[in-house]
Design a protein around this motif. Structure first.
Motif, PDB file in Angstrom:
ATOM      1  N   LEU A 194       0.829  -1.211   0.000  1.00 19.08           N
ATOM      2  CA  LEU A 194       0.000   0.000   0.000  1.00 19.08           C
ATOM      3  C   LEU A 194       0.862   1.259   0.000  1.00 19.08           C
ATOM      4  N   TRP A 195       1.955   1.241   0.762  1.00 19.95           N
ATOM      5  CA  TRP A 195       2.871   2.392   0.818  1.00 19.95           C
ATOM      6  C   TRP A 195       3.485   2.639  -0.561  1.00 19.95           C
ATOM      7  N   LYS A 253       0.871   4.070  -2.887  1.00 18.91           N
ATOM      8  CA  LYS A 253       0.663   5.486  -2.593  1.00 18.91           C
ATOM      9  C   LYS A 253       1.765   6.325  -3.218  1.00 18.91           C
ATOM     10  N   SER A 254       3.011   5.877  -3.091  1.00 16.71           N
ATOM     11  CA  SER A 254       4.140   6.598  -3.680  1.00 16.71           C
ATOM     12  C   SER A 254       4.037   6.636  -5.197  1.00 16.71           C
ATOM     13  N   GLN A 265       1.353   9.128  -6.190  1.00 15.59           N
ATOM     14  CA  GLN A 265       1.833  10.502  -6.013  1.00 15.59           C
ATOM     15  C   GLN A 265       2.786  10.901  -7.131  1.00 15.59           C
TER      16      GLN A 265
END
Length: 129
Positions: free
Chosen positions: A99-100, A103-104, A107
């Motif tokens: 998930l991290w 997200k990156s 972005q």
């Protein structure tokens, strides 16, 4: 009587789950329960008694006067439980890391960055090209 129909058992007792309460119960007709009661009474008096009726799931009844203690868990079962918990924790951490990274990536995509952070792998060594 139809030849495909079966006759009811004359004496029977069985252990089954009571669907209303969800607990295990003894079910049986009157003569089956009375035969089991007689065997229980004999086991209380003499220590052991066979159950004579064929259609009862029990072959006998035995009185045991010792306290019943639960069997200790084996080391292997404790180890297996710990292994399952560790596997679940690692899986959850991998999910969170995914998930991290997602997200990156989102972005970077929204900011219009053209920087490539993925590592490419070439199956041909650089010396041969």
């Amino acid at each position: 009587m139809n030849s495909q129909e079966t006759e009811p058992l004359s004496t029977w007792v069985e252990v089954d789950e009571d669907h209303d309460s969800g607990s295990m119960m003894l079910f049986g007709d009157r003569s089956g329960l009375m035969a089991l009661r007689d065997a229980i009474d004999m086991a209380i008096a003499e220590g052991e008694a066979p159950v004579a009726a064929e259609c009862i799931e029990f072959s006998g009844v035995r009185r045991v006067d010792a306290l019943r203690t639960p069997e200790p868990q084996s080391f292997q079962s404790k180890l297996a439980g710990a292994g399952c918990l560790i596997s679940i924790a690692i899986g959850f951490l991998i999910f969170l890391l995914g998930l991290w990274q997602l997200k990156s990536l989102i972005q970077c995509f929204l900011s219009g960055s053209t920087e490539v952070t993925a590592i490419s792998f070439s199956p041909i060594p650089a010396q041969l090209t």
